[in-house]
Design an enzyme around this catalytic site. Structure first.
Site, short mmCIF file in Angstrom:
data_model
loop_
_atom_site.label_atom_id
_atom_site.label_comp_id
_atom_site.label_asym_id
_atom_site.label_seq_id
_atom_site.Cartn_x
_atom_site.Cartn_y
_atom_site.Cartn_z
N ASP A 35 0.84 -1.20 0.00
CA ASP A 35 0.00 0.00 0.00
C ASP A 35 0.88 1.25 0.00
OD1 ASP A 35 -1.82 2.16 0.76
OD2 ASP A 35 -3.21 0.60 1.41
N GLN A 99 -14.56 3.13 1.77
CA GLN A 99 -13.95 2.68 0.51
C GLN A 99 -13.57 3.88 -0.35
OE1 GLN A 99 -16.38 -0.06 -1.76
NE2 GLN A 99 -14.65 -0.73 -3.01
N HIS A 105 -11.02 -4.92 -2.43
CA HIS A 105 -9.68 -5.33 -2.01
C HIS A 105 -9.67 -5.56 -0.50
CE1 HIS A 105 -9.92 -0.92 -1.87
NE2 HIS A 105 -8.99 -0.93 -0.94
N LEU A 106 -8.75 -6.39 -0.08
CA LEU A 106 -8.61 -6.74 1.33
C LEU A 106 -7.28 -6.17 1.85
CD1 LEU A 106 -9.42 -8.40 3.87
CD2 LEU A 106 -8.36 -10.39 2.78
N HIS A 107 -7.38 -5.34 2.90
CA HIS A 107 -6.19 -4.80 3.53
C HIS A 107 -5.63 -5.82 4.52
CE1 HIS A 107 -6.88 -0.46 2.44
NE2 HIS A 107 -8.12 -0.93 2.28
#
Ligand code: ZN
Length: 146
Positions: A35, A99, A105-107
């Site tokens: 990220d 969002q 998406h998965l953090h």
């Protein structure tokens, strides 16, 4: 607009290698990147390759795979030399939930004591105990949607 690739989507552009990213893992279903704006260093995003804005629209086998890869990323974080005493998994599904990029998406991000990150909440409003009647009403409401 095709669900395979959304023209103006940052993640689709990363998946199509039209934008740079630090890629940790790639397979036929997902891409894992670092990220750009991390909670802590080692904050990762597990991104299904097929464009869907919301979690409800992601194919179940893709979601299962997303979670399996998140488990592997969790293990990598915990055995790396990055500060990591715990790991959070987080999904922001919808604008009201925070969002910002509308491609599911998965953090996966490392946590450690004193990192200063946390959810903000109002004790008077959140985590108030519900009575059983209201809990049962909520359960019935949601069961009818399954
Ligand atoms: Zn996309």
């Amino acid at each position: 607009m095709s669900k395979l690739s959304h023209q103006n989507c940052t993640f689709c552009k990363i998946i199509n290698k039209e934008l740079p990213a630090s890629i940790i893992h790639e397979d036929e279903k997902v891409l894992v990147i670092v990220d750009l704006y991390p909670v802590n260093e080692g904050h990762l995003l597990v991104i299904p390759k097929i464009h869907n804005a919301n979690m409800a629209d992601v194919a179940s086998e893709t979601l299962q795979h997303t979670m399996k890869i998140a488990q592997e990323m969790n293990a990598a974080l915990r055995t790396s030399d990055l500060p990591c005493e715990g790991v959070n998994l987080f999904v922001a599904d919808g604008e009201a939930a925070g969002q910002e990029i509308f491609h599911f998406h998965l953090h996966v991000y490392p946590r450690y004591k004193g990192d200063g990150f946390g959810f903000r909440y109002d004790r008077a409003r959140h985590f108030r105990q519900l009575d059983r009647t209201r809990m049962d009403e909520i359960a019935i409401k949601l069961k009818s949607k399954l």
